[in-house]
Design a protein around this motif. Structure first.
Motif, PDB file in Angstrom:
ATOM      1  N   THR A 172      34.685 -47.082 -11.566  1.00  0.00           N
ATOM      2  CA  THR A 172      33.597 -46.151 -11.875  1.00  0.00           C
ATOM      3  C   THR A 172      32.851 -46.572 -13.127  1.00  0.00           C
ATOM      4  O   THR A 172      31.604 -46.547 -13.186  1.00  0.00           O
ATOM      5  N   THR A 227      27.581 -34.084   2.463  1.00  0.00           N
ATOM      6  CA  THR A 227      28.768 -34.944   2.537  1.00  0.00           C
ATOM      7  C   THR A 227      30.030 -34.100   2.477  1.00  0.00           C
ATOM      8  O   THR A 227      30.009 -32.939   2.075  1.00  0.00           O
ATOM      9  N   GLY A 228      31.123 -34.729   2.872  1.00  0.00           N
ATOM     10  CA  GLY A 228      32.428 -34.103   2.738  1.00  0.00           C
ATOM     11  C   GLY A 228      32.657 -32.937   3.658  1.00  0.00           C
ATOM     12  O   GLY A 228      33.247 -31.928   3.255  1.00  0.00           O
ATOM     13  N   PHE A 234      35.681 -43.692  -1.285  1.00  0.00           N
ATOM     14  CA  PHE A 234      34.542 -43.693  -2.201  1.00  0.00           C
ATOM     15  C   PHE A 234      33.320 -44.311  -1.536  1.00  0.00           C
ATOM     16  O   PHE A 234      33.415 -45.023  -0.527  1.00  0.00           O
ATOM     17  N   THR A 290      30.764 -42.384  -5.969  1.00  0.00           N
ATOM     18  CA  THR A 290      31.324 -41.044  -5.812  1.00  0.00           C
ATOM     19  C   THR A 290      32.529 -41.104  -4.888  1.00  0.00           C
ATOM     20  O   THR A 290      32.605 -41.944  -3.990  1.00  0.00           O
ATOM     21  N   SER A 291      33.447 -40.195  -5.123  1.00  0.00           N
ATOM     22  CA  SER A 291      34.590 -40.035  -4.218  1.00  0.00           C
ATOM     23  C   SER A 291      34.455 -38.753  -3.402  1.00  0.00           C
ATOM     24  O   SER A 291      35.387 -38.364  -2.699  1.00  0.00           O
ATOM     25  N   ASP A 292      33.284 -38.114  -3.479  1.00  0.00           N
ATOM     26  CA  ASP A 292      33.039 -36.862  -2.761  1.00  0.00           C
ATOM     27  C   ASP A 292      32.563 -37.174  -1.350  1.00  0.00           C
ATOM     28  O   ASP A 292      31.434 -36.895  -0.963  1.00  0.00           O
ATOM     29  N   ILE A 293      33.434 -37.795  -0.565  1.00  0.00           N
ATOM     30  CA  ILE A 293      33.125 -38.097   0.832  1.00  0.00           C
ATOM     31  C   ILE A 293      34.339 -37.730   1.673  1.00  0.00           C
ATOM     32  O   ILE A 293      35.450 -37.579   1.155  1.00  0.00           O
ATOM     33  N   LEU A 294      34.114 -37.598   2.955  1.00  0.00           N
ATOM     34  CA  LEU A 294      35.192 -37.276   3.892  1.00  0.00           C
ATOM     35  C   LEU A 294      35.242 -38.369   4.944  1.00  0.00           C
ATOM     36  O   LEU A 294      34.270 -38.634   5.634  1.00  0.00           O
TER      37      LEU A 294
END
Length: 817
Positions: free
Chosen positions: A634, A698-699, A474, A662-666
Motif C-alpha cells: 500500500t 464493490t464488495g 485487493f 484498495t482491499s474493499d472488494i469481494l
C-alpha cells in the motif's frame, strides 16, 4: 582375481586366426607360394565380378587348424564411412563398431564397452585400415578391399566349382603380408552368373579358402587353414542407423565427444510417462519447473497410501525453494498440507557437508552433465533422436547407464503452449539401466516438452492451502487510456505486476501473489489479485524426533510450549541466523542454534526433546507476515513508486503507474444466486455493455447488485454487470435490447438485463392490436416491446403484440381477456 587368465574378446581371437596377427617377433616365412600381381586373364576366363561399396552378409568362419567355428554378421556402409560386425563364439557375442569419421572402434562384450583408436587397432586389417589417407583418419575399404580381392593381388582363374550346392567360379591369389610374416593362398568362389541367387547381383561371393604358413620367433613355419563362407550376401545395407551405433543400455567410457549435448533452459514444462517392465507398471506425471523462480510442481497419482495423503488420489505438489516449503494438495478431497521439502524428492539435492537441500539446476534434474558423450542416432516413438550416454554412480549407489534422447536437429516440434510455435533440441526420452544387470530399463517418455516460462497463476497456485483469514483480496488502479493494449499484452501485464509486488512487498515468494486478473475501461486499468500469508514457520524445518543438538545453543527461551511457537522464534530471530532448534515441550524450553544438523550425525538422544533443522541454507527474509506485506505494498502505491513498463511490438514503451489500491472488494467465484431479485432480470454469461457505467459498487453479492438496480432512484437502472471474481456491480440506464450492438464478450463478468415481460402473460399465436395507432418498428425483442408498454404515458398500456418476423411492436389499451 590375481593369476587368472584374461579372456580375449572374440573379435581379437578372430583377428589372430584370420590374418595370423600375433604380438610376437617374426622371422620371414618360407615361400609357400609366389604372388603373380601381373597375371593376365585367359581369353575364355570370366571377368572379375564388380562388387558394391556397401554390403551386408552373414559369415561362417571355420578355423580348421584350431578346431572351432565362429559366426558373424557384417555390415559395411561406405556412403557413411562406417561398419559393424557382430560375432559369436561358444555362445558369447561380441559387437564391434567402426567409426571411421572419428577414428574410434567400440568393442562390446556382456554390455561392457572398450574404446580404442581405430588407426592403431588390429581389427582394421580385416575391416579396412592399412594405409592411412591424407589427414590421418582411416577409411573403410571397398568390399574388394575387405575380401582382399582385387586385380592388384593377381588373381588367377581356376575354373568351375560347386560350393554348398551352388555353381561357382574360382580364382586364386598368393599373398605375402610382411607385417604379420605370413605367406598364403586365398581361393575365392563367386556364384556363376547363370545361377540365380537371393541377391540382385549376378555374381556374389560364396567362400574364401585361406591356406598358408606364418613364422614366429625363429621357429619352424606354422600352417593354418581357414574357410570363410559368405551367406546371403546383399549389395545394400538396411536403412537403420542403429545397426552402426552402440546398443541401448551400454555406455562407452572414453568415447570422443563429437557433439555437444543440448542445454536445457531455466524454465520448462513436460508430461512424462514412466514405464517399468520389471514391475509391469506405467505411471504418468506433469512437471512444471522454473529455476529462476525456485519453484517446482508435479501432478501425479499417489502410489502408496502414506503421509501426507493417506490415499491413492491424484495429487499436486508444489515445492517452493524460496522458503523450503512443500504444498501437498489432494485433487479429489481438495485439502492441502503445508510441510517441509524432503531431501528424498527427485527435484532436490542434499548437501552432505552442510546438511541442507537445494533445487537441482535445469540439467541435473535429469542427471545431465559433462560425463555424457554422443552415442549416435536412434528412433524413439518413431522420432529421429540424438542419443547421449553416461555411466553414473550417483543415482542408485551402483553403476547406472543414463541415455538421454534429444530431438534430432532435422526435426522440430510444434507444441500447443505459449508463444513459441516450434521448439528444438528438446528431450524425448530418458532410459535408466543398471549396468551389468539383466533387469529391464526404466523408460521415461517425455511429452509436450515446452521451455517457455509458464503462467505462474495456473502453474503454481497454492491459494487453496490458505483460509480466507489468511488472504487479502485487493485491487490496484492504473489511470490510463491504454487498456486496449492489454488484449495483446494481458499476460505480460500480469507477470510484471506480480514480479513488482514480489520485489516491493518485502521480496515475497511468487506463490504468495495469486488469482491475478486484469480489467480495463476507457479511463483505467484494474489489477485484481489475492495476497497470501506466509507459510507456517514450522513447515520450513525438518523434524528428528527424540534428538537434541547438545552444547550448540546460541539462545535458550523459556515458556515455549510447542514446536510451532519455537519455529516462529527461530524463523523471526533478528540477532543471528537461526538454522535449527530443539524443543522440550514438557519443560517448555526452546533452544535456538546457528548450525545445521539434519543428517543426525551430531545429535544426541533425548527422551523429552525433538530436534528441528532448517530445510534451506539461509534465513528466509522474504517471509514477512500478511499484514506487513500489505502495508508495504500500500505504501509503495501511495508513494507513486508502483510502476512498470511494457515494450510494445513497434519498440515503443507503455508505462503503467498505479494511483490507488484498495482491499474493499469481494471475490466470489460462485455464480449461484437466489431468485428473489434476479427474477426481474435475464442473465447473459460472460457479456457486458461497454461505455454505459452509470454507477459502480464493490464488495457485494449478485443478489445485492440486483436489489440495488431495482431500488435506484437517481436514474432508471435497466441493466447491470456483475463480476463474480471481484464483487463489482456496474449499473446502467441503457437497456441492452435497445442497443444490442454495444454488447460484447467479457472474461469475468455477466450481464443482467431488466425483464419487463414478467409483468405480462403471453398468449402465443394470438393478436388483437393490429389496428392500434401506437406502433413501433425495429424492435428486436419482446422484452423491448414490453418496456415500451410499461413506460408509455399517453394512455394506460395494458397489453402489446410483438411480431418478431417483422420486428414490430403494437401497444394496446385493453387486454385480450
Amino acid at each position: 582375481m590375481a593369476g587368472s587368465p584374461k579372456r580375449l574378446p572374440i573379435y581379437s581371437i578372430l583377428q589372430i586366426y584370420l590374418v595370423s596377427i600375433l604380438c610376437l617377433q617374426y622371422v620371414v616365412a618360407d615361400d609357400y607360394c609366389k604372388a603373380t600381381p601381373n597375371a593376365t586373364p585367359g581369353p575364355q576366363d570370366p571377368p572379375l565380378p564388380t562388387l558394391p561399396k556397401s554390403f551386408q552378409t552373414r559369415i561362417e568362419a571355420n578355423i580348421i587348424d584350431r578346431h572351432y567355428t565362429m559366426a558373424a554378421v557384417e555390415y559395411v556402409d561406405d556412403d557413411n564411412n562406417r561398419a559393424a560386425l557382430k560375432m559369436w563364439k561358444n555362445g558369447v557375442e561380441t559387437d564391434v563398431f567402426f567409426d571411421y569419421d572419428n577414428n574410434q572402434l567400440f568393442s562390446i562384450v556382456d554390455n561392457m564397452c572398450v574404446v580404442t583408436n581405430l588407426s592403431s587397432d588390429p581389427n582394421t586389417v580385416i575391416f579396412g585400415g592399412g594405409d592411412t589417407p591424407p589427414g590421418g583418419i582411416p577409411h573403410v575399404y571397398t568390399t574388394a578391399g575387405v575380401l582382399h580381392f582385387a586385380k592388384q593381388f593377381g588373381e588367377v582363374y581356376q575354373g568351375k566349382a560347386t560350393i554348398r550346392g551352388q555353381q561357382a567360379n574360382q580364382w586364386r591369389s598368393c599373398l605375402f603380408w610382411p607385417n604379420v610374416n605370413a605367406n598364403f593362398t586365398v581361393d575365392y568362389y563367386f556364384s556363376d552368373p547363370s545361377w540365380n541367387t537371393s541377391s540382385t547381383m549376378t555374381a556374389v561371393p560364396l567362400r574364401a579358402d585361406v591356406n598358408g604358413v606364418y613364422v614366429i620367433a625363429q621357429i619352424e613355419p606354422v600352417s593354418f587353414h581357414h574357410v570363410y563362407d559368405f551367406i546371403d550376401f546383399r549389395p545394400t545395407v538396411p536403412d537403420d542407423p542403429s545397426l552402426f551405433e552402440t546398443p541401448p543400455g551400454v555406455s562407452c567410457g572414453g568415447r570422443k565427444k563429437v557433439r555437444d549435448m543440448p542445454k536445457l533452459k531455466n524454465s520448462y514444462y513436460y508430461r512424462e510417462e514412466i514405464i517399468s517392465e520389471d514391475s509391469q507398471s506405467i505411471t504418468q506425471a506433469d512437471v512444471w519447473y522454473n529455476y529462476d523462480w525456485k519453484l517446482v510442481r508435479y501432478d501425479k497419482r499417489a502410489q502408496i497410501a502414506q503421509a501426507p495423503y493417506w490415499n491413492l488420489n491424484p495429487i499436486t505438489e508444489i515445492h517452493d525453494y524460496n522458503t523450503g516449503v512443500a504444498y501437498a494438495m489432494d485433487n479429489v478431497i481438495k485439502n492441502c498440507t503445508i510441510m517441509p521439502i524432503e531431501n528424498a524428492t527427485w527435484d532436490s539435492t542434499f548437501n552432505g557437508s552442510t546438511n541442507y537441500i537445494y533445487l537441482r539446476n535445469p540439467q541435473s534434474l535429469f542427471f545431465l552433465d559433462s560425463s555424457y558423450s554422443y552415442s549416435g542416432q536412434r528412433k524413439a516413438r518413431g522420432i529421429d533422436c540424438d542419443v547421449f550416454t553416461s555411466t553414473r554412480t550417483d543415482f542408485d549407489n551402483s553403476p547406472t547407464v543414463f541415455e538421454m534422447y534429444f530431438l534430432s536437429d532435422t526435426w522440430y516440434a510444434s507444441d500447443n503452449k505459449g508463444l513459441d510455435q516450434t521448439t528444438i533440441d528438446i528431450p524425448i526420452r530418458l532410459t535408466v539401466t543398471a549396468a551389468n544387470d539383466e533387469a529391464y530399463p526404466t523408460i521415461y517418455e517425455l511429452y509436450d516438452f515446452d521451455q517457455e516460462i509458464p503462467d505462474i497463476q495456473t502453474a503454481y497456485d497454492v491459494s487453496r492451502c490458505y483460509s480466507d483469514m489468511d488472504k487479502i483480496d485487493f485491487r490496484i488502479t492504473f489511470p490510463t487510456t491504454a487498456g486496449e493494449l492489454l488484449n495483446e499484452f494481458r499476460a505480460i501485464f500480469i507477470d510484471k505486476s506480480i514480479q513488482l509486488i514480489s520485489s516491493l512487498a518485502g521480496t515475497l515468494s511468487l506463490v504468495r501473489i495469486t488469482k491475478a486478473e486484469v480489467h480495463w475501461n476507457d479511463n483505467n486499468v484494474y489489477l485484481i489479485a489475492t495476497l497470501l500469508d506466509k507459510a507456517p514457520p514450522i513447515a520450513k524445518f525438518r523434524k528428528q524426533a527424540g534428538k537434541i543438538y547438545q552444547y550448540k545453543n546460541a539462545m535458550q527461551l523459556q515458556g515455549v510450549q510447542d514446536p510451532a511457537s519455537c519455529a516462529e522464534q527461530c524463523d523471526s530471530s533478528d540477532q543471528f541466523t537461526c538454522n535449527s532448534f530443539d524443543i522440550c515441550a514438557g519443560k517448555q524450553i526452546c533452544s535456538l542454534s546457528q548450525d545445521y544438523a539434519s543428517d543426525g550425525s551430531k545429535l544426541g538422544d533425548s527422551l523429552e526433546c525433538d530436534h528441528y533443522t532448517r530445510v534451506l541454507n539461509t534465513r528466509v527474509d522474504q517471509e514477512i507476515a500478511l499484514n506487513d506485506a500489505w502495508i508495504i505494498l500500500t505504501d509503495q502505491v501511495v508513494k507513486g513508486t508502483f510502476q512498470f513498463t511494457i515494450l510494445l511490438d513497434d519498440n515503443t514503451k507503455q508505462v503503467f503507474k498505479a494511483s490507488d489500491i484498495t482491499s474493499d472488494i469481494l471475490r466470489n467465484p460462485n455464480r449461484q444466486a437466489s431468485k428473489t431479485a434476479l427474477q426481474h432480470f435475464t442473465g447473459s454469461a460472460n457479456k457486458e455493455v461497454k461505455g454505459f457505467d452509470d454507477l459502480i459498487l464493490t464488495g457485494m453479492s449478485v443478489d445485492d447488485c440486483a436489489n440495488e438496480c431495482l431500488g435506484e432512484v437517481i436514474f432508471t437502472c435497466q441493466s447491470f454487470e456483475y463480476c463474480y471474481d471481484t464483487g463489482y456491480c456496474v449499473m446502467s440506464q441503457q437497456h441492452p435490447d435497445e442497443r444490442p450492438d454495444l454488447i460484447q464478450a467479457s472474461d469475468h463478468c455477466d450481464l443482467y438485463t431488466r425483464q419487463y415481460t414478467a409483468k405480462f402473460t403471453e398468449t402465443p399465436g394470438v393478436t388483437v392490436l393490429s389496428a392500434s395507432d401506437t406502433i413501433y418498428q425495429n424492435i428486436f425483442t419482446d422484452n423491448q416491446c414490453a418496456k415500451l408498454c410499461v413506460d408509455y404515458s399517453e394512455f394506460d398500456c395494458k397489453s402489446f403484440d410483438y411480431c418478431p418476423n417483422i420486428n414490430t411492436c403494437f401497444l394496446g389499451k385493453k387486454t385480450c381477456i
